[in-house]
Design an enzyme around this catalytic site. Structure first.
Site, PDB file in Angstrom:
ATOM      1  N   ASP A 110       0.866  -1.175   0.000  1.00  0.00           N
ATOM      2  CA  ASP A 110       0.000   0.000   0.000  1.00  0.00           C
ATOM      3  C   ASP A 110       0.907   1.230   0.000  1.00  0.00           C
ATOM      4  O   ASP A 110       1.756   1.386   0.875  1.00  0.00           O
ATOM      5  CB  ASP A 110      -0.883  -0.018   1.255  1.00  0.00           C
ATOM      6  CG  ASP A 110      -2.245   0.590   1.011  1.00  0.00           C
ATOM      7  OD1 ASP A 110      -2.292   1.691   0.437  1.00  0.00           O
ATOM      8  OD2 ASP A 110      -3.253  -0.024   1.409  1.00  0.00           O
ATOM      9  N   ASP A 212      -2.911   4.690  -2.358  1.00  0.00           N
ATOM     10  CA  ASP A 212      -3.934   5.322  -1.535  1.00  0.00           C
ATOM     11  C   ASP A 212      -4.307   6.705  -2.072  1.00  0.00           C
ATOM     12  O   ASP A 212      -3.419   7.505  -2.390  1.00  0.00           O
ATOM     13  CB  ASP A 212      -3.364   5.459  -0.111  1.00  0.00           C
ATOM     14  CG  ASP A 212      -4.415   5.808   0.913  1.00  0.00           C
ATOM     15  OD1 ASP A 212      -5.359   5.027   1.084  1.00  0.00           O
ATOM     16  OD2 ASP A 212      -4.295   6.880   1.547  1.00  0.00           O
ATOM     17  N   GLU A 254      -6.321   4.222  -6.004  1.00  0.00           N
ATOM     18  CA  GLU A 254      -7.638   4.440  -5.411  1.00  0.00           C
ATOM     19  C   GLU A 254      -8.148   5.814  -5.836  1.00  0.00           C
ATOM     20  O   GLU A 254      -7.484   6.821  -5.595  1.00  0.00           O
ATOM     21  CB  GLU A 254      -7.532   4.374  -3.882  1.00  0.00           C
ATOM     22  CG  GLU A 254      -8.883   4.520  -3.197  1.00  0.00           C
ATOM     23  CD  GLU A 254      -8.766   4.882  -1.718  1.00  0.00           C
ATOM     24  OE1 GLU A 254      -9.678   4.543  -0.953  1.00  0.00           O
ATOM     25  OE2 GLU A 254      -7.773   5.535  -1.328  1.00  0.00           O
ATOM     26  N   HIS A 328     -11.377  -2.512   3.182  1.00  0.00           N
ATOM     27  CA  HIS A 328     -11.279  -2.173   4.612  1.00  0.00           C
ATOM     28  C   HIS A 328     -12.009  -0.886   4.973  1.00  0.00           C
ATOM     29  O   HIS A 328     -12.036  -0.515   6.146  1.00  0.00           O
ATOM     30  CB  HIS A 328      -9.803  -2.059   4.986  1.00  0.00           C
ATOM     31  CG  HIS A 328      -9.138  -0.904   4.274  1.00  0.00           C
ATOM     32  ND1 HIS A 328      -8.961  -0.885   2.898  1.00  0.00           N
ATOM     33  CD2 HIS A 328      -8.657   0.268   4.727  1.00  0.00           C
ATOM     34  CE1 HIS A 328      -8.382   0.257   2.563  1.00  0.00           C
ATOM     35  NE2 HIS A 328      -8.192   0.977   3.646  1.00  0.00           N
ATOM     36  N   ASP A 329     -12.540  -0.164   3.991  1.00  0.00           N
ATOM     37  CA  ASP A 329     -13.278   1.078   4.266  1.00  0.00           C
ATOM     38  C   ASP A 329     -14.785   0.902   4.107  1.00  0.00           C
ATOM     39  O   ASP A 329     -15.536   1.856   4.329  1.00  0.00           O
ATOM     40  CB  ASP A 329     -12.854   2.182   3.279  1.00  0.00           C
ATOM     41  CG  ASP A 329     -11.412   2.637   3.461  1.00  0.00           C
ATOM     42  OD1 ASP A 329     -10.895   2.543   4.586  1.00  0.00           O
ATOM     43  OD2 ASP A 329     -10.813   3.090   2.462  1.00  0.00           O
TER      44      ASP A 329
HETATM   45  O1  TEU Z   1      -9.338   5.985   1.864  1.00  0.00           O
HETATM   46  C1  TEU Z   1      -9.735   7.158   1.231  1.00  0.00           C
HETATM   47  C2  TEU Z   1     -10.921   7.726   1.710  1.00  0.00           C
HETATM   48  O2  TEU Z   1     -11.233   8.796   1.260  1.00  0.00           O
HETATM   49  C3  TEU Z   1     -11.723   6.981   2.724  1.00  0.00           C
HETATM   50  O3  TEU Z   1     -11.346   7.433   3.949  1.00  0.00           O
HETATM   51  C4  TEU Z   1     -13.119   7.242   2.423  1.00  0.00           C
HETATM   52  O4  TEU Z   1     -13.282   8.561   2.114  1.00  0.00           O
HETATM   53  C5  TEU Z   1     -14.046   7.028   3.522  1.00  0.00           C
HETATM   54  O5  TEU Z   1     -13.994   5.745   4.032  1.00  0.00           O
HETATM   55  C6  TEU Z   1     -15.419   7.260   2.993  1.00  0.00           C
HETATM   56  O6  TEU Z   1     -16.148   7.961   3.893  1.00  0.00           O
HETATM   57  C7  TEU Z   1      -7.983   5.731   1.949  1.00  0.00           C
HETATM   58  C8  TEU Z   1      -7.777   4.478   2.761  1.00  0.00           C
HETATM   59  O7  TEU Z   1      -8.340   3.389   2.080  1.00  0.00           O
HETATM   60  C9  TEU Z   1      -8.345   4.704   4.121  1.00  0.00           C
HETATM   61  O8  TEU Z   1      -8.304   3.562   4.917  1.00  0.00           O
HETATM   62  C10 TEU Z   1      -7.547   5.826   4.758  1.00  0.00           C
HETATM   63  O9  TEU Z   1      -8.110   6.155   5.996  1.00  0.00           O
HETATM   64  C11 TEU Z   1      -7.527   7.078   3.884  1.00  0.00           C
HETATM   65  O10 TEU Z   1      -7.256   6.795   2.530  1.00  0.00           O
HETATM   66  C12 TEU Z   1      -6.427   7.993   4.354  1.00  0.00           C
HETATM   67  O11 TEU Z   1      -5.185   7.442   4.082  1.00  0.00           O
END
Ligand code: TEU
Ligand code: CA
Length: 557
Positions: A110, A212, A254, A328-329
């Site tokens: 990542d 990311d 992403e 994971h989000d």
């Molecule tokens: O996620 C990007 C992100 O924008 C998410 O936080 C998303 O907006 C949110 O879940 C939706 O409400 C990436 C990673 O996948 C995430 O785990 C990180 O927290 C974020 O970037 C910051 O690095």
């Protein structure tokens, strides 16, 4: 390249190998704890590599394991060239790369380079004085005339994107938590440092990067631009030249804002940027008004299909899709898109059938392959996620309805994906001998790897068969994609075609029986490639489908 490290190749080196593989995402904190501290770790991953090899995957995307204060579970990196002690050591990491490689599995790291932790040495230097050589590695601005933040730019994690730093009297930008200051990609020295770090990891033998929030690196905060800034693609092309060209690795960026119109800019053949992007239109088109994730709308199949089909159309001739229903989000797929109470096995396998048989590279998020469900948290103290906690605090301060917020978090919060992987029915699901860092889902007595491993009817066996189909049938990888029954509110259907080979996929994406008249383009008979009820080999006439029935027919035309 570090001269004490042997150069190794990613596990495969045929052209475009990343089109024909299946990726498995590991969120290390929740995967498997080897030493009883309640936190998953790299030795824990190594101990499960045979399980993953048996599943048939070719790549692991490893969520961050770098040194980090863990304000955002590792998406706040304090040293890109070291491993967080709770996850292990660099030696553990090298062993993971080597042991995975022996099993034909590449490790995709990542790459979190939109921001660092505020404990990264670059930021510590940057904040020390206005004339520090690293000052410009981050984004600093004077206060507004009233002393407040420079402008109204919001953070994705609630509140302002600007934090005041007493020492030098300026604000710094943080599009996420205050402990995640944004890097300034307009600084060429910063970019060179990033490319150097990427080469260091690639020389260690990693098979690529998941990038990311990569569409934020071209941000222009003074113009209130967060995603897709004007320089974004220049930077990606430079990154390709400096770190990726000639490496034949998998790169996936992403991008929450990518659209079918902009998709090719990232993954088009002649662009020399990325292999593919994660787009989120099938996810966010089901969020509430103004993109409110805490008020998600009920699932609607036509909306969901429209998003996915538009991306399939847009990348039909050039570019490449990533295929995912969880990460994971996001909430667990079987809870968000399926029916985890009445038709748990059938809906988990039906969703997977669609995801794995569209055109693109499929991603499986840990636990998805056994049909893990949402966490079922009802109290704020069960949550660990910085996003959920920040928005809860914001709702509380504003006097909003907290019960409604908790309903939203239970449906759509990020911790749904982060409860420990359920290996066994034993205490703590066989994840840890200690106290897990976040609650284990009580349904591990029923839903666990142990239960499913020898069961040919299990969700796990269905995933193994889907992953296997991709290896034995080129039509799954290379066939074109033709959507069918696009306006049907219950059925997800499409065909894939390569030469005289055809794969026709029909899925009842609902908890009710379905009937429909099969259009000419979908009609076929041949052999059943996969099914989650009794096998079927014909699609014709008026078809009746059981709840969440899914099957695919292979034929020659
Ligand atoms: O996620 C990007 C992100 O924008 C998410 O936080 C998303 O907006 C949110 O879940 C939706 O409400 C990436 C990673 O996948 C995430 O785990 C990180 O927290 C974020 O970037 C910051 O690095
Ligand atoms: Ca541990």
């Amino acid at each position: 390249m570090a001269d004490n490290v042997p150069a190794t190749k990613p596990y495969r080196d045929d052209a475009d190998w990343w089109k024909s593989t299946t990726v498995y995402q590991i969120y290390p904190r929740s995967f498997r704890d080897s030493n009883g501290d309640g936190i998953g770790d790299i030795p824990g991953i190594v101990s499960k590599l045979d399980y993953l090899a048996d599943l048939g995957i070719g790549v692991i995307w490893l969520s961050p394991v770098y040194a980090s204060p863990m304000e955002d579970n590792g998406y706040d990196i304090s040293d890109y060239r070291d491993i967080a002690p709770e996850f292990g050591t660099l030696a553990d990491m090298d062993r993971l790369i080597a042991e995975a490689g022996k099993r034909g599995i590449g490790i995709v790291m990542d790459l979190v380079v939109n921001h660092t932790s505020d404990r990264h040495e670059w930021f510590e230097a940057s904040r020390a004085s206005r004339d520090n050589p690293k000052r410009d590695f981050y984004v600093w601005r004077d206060p507004a005339p009233d002393g407040g933040p420079p402008n109204d730019l919001p953070s994705y994690f609630a509140g302002s994107a600007w934090a005041f730093d007493e020492a030098t009297g300026q604000y710094y930008l943080h599009l996420f938590a205050p402990g995640q200051p944004d890097l300034n990609w307009d600084n060429p020295q910063l970019r060179a440092e990033i490319y150097d770090m990427m080469n260091w990891w690639l020389d260690r033998g990693v098979a690529g990067f998941r990038m990311d929030v990569i569409d934020l690196i071209g941000k222009q905060p003074d113009r209130l631009i967060r995603n897709n800034g004007p320089k974004l693609h220049d930077y990606l092309q430079e990154m390709h030249r400096e770190a990726l060209a000639g490496r034949n690795v998998l790169t996936v960026g992403e991008s929450w804002e990518a659209t079918p119109e902009t998709g090719l800019l990232f993954s088009g053949r002649d662009r020399d940027e990325l292999s593919m992007v994660f787009q989120f239109q099938h996810v966010t088109s089901l969020w509430g008004e103004d993109g409110n994730k805490w008020r998600p709308r009920p699932f609607d199949l036509v909306t969901f299909k429209r998003a996915l089909n538009e991306w399939q159309r847009a990348l039909a001739e050039d570019g490449w899709n990533s295929l995912f229903v969880s990460n994971h989000d996001l909430p667990r797929a079987v809870s968000r898109y399926g029916d985890d109470r009445r038709h748990w096995r059938e809906s988990a396998t039906a969703i997977a059938t669609v995801n794995h048989l569209m055109r693109g590279t499929p991603y499986v998020f840990q636990g998805e392959e056994i049909g893990m469900t949402n966490a079922g948290f009802t109290q704020i103290d069960q949550y660990r996620d910085v996003e959920t906690l920040n928005f809860h605090a914001e709702h509380e301060a504003a006097g909003y309805d907290l019960a409604a917020f908790l309903d939203g978090a239970a449906a759509n919060g990020r911790d749904n994906a982060r409860t420990p992987v359920q290996w066994t029915a034993a205490k703590n699901a066989g994840f840890t001998d200690g106290i897990p860092w976040i609650g284990v889902n009580p349904n591990h007595d029923r839903i666990n790897v142990d239960n499913q491993i020898g069961d040919e009817h299990s969700v796990l066996a269905h995933y193994r068969r889907l992953i296997g189909l991709r290896k034995t049938h080129p039509v799954v990888v290379h066939g074109d994609y033709v959507p069918c029954l696009e306006d049907n509110p219950q059925i997800f259907a499409f065909t894939r075609n390569l030469g005289n080979r055809r794969l026709a996929v029909v899925v009842n994406f609902s908890s009710e029986p379905a009937r429909c008249d099969i259009p000419a383009g979908l009609e076929t008979s041949g052999v059943c490639a996969i099914s989650n009820y009794a096998p079927r080999d014909t699609i014709a006439g008026t078809l009746g489908l059981a709840p969440w029935e899914a099957f695919a027919v292979l034929s020659e035309t």
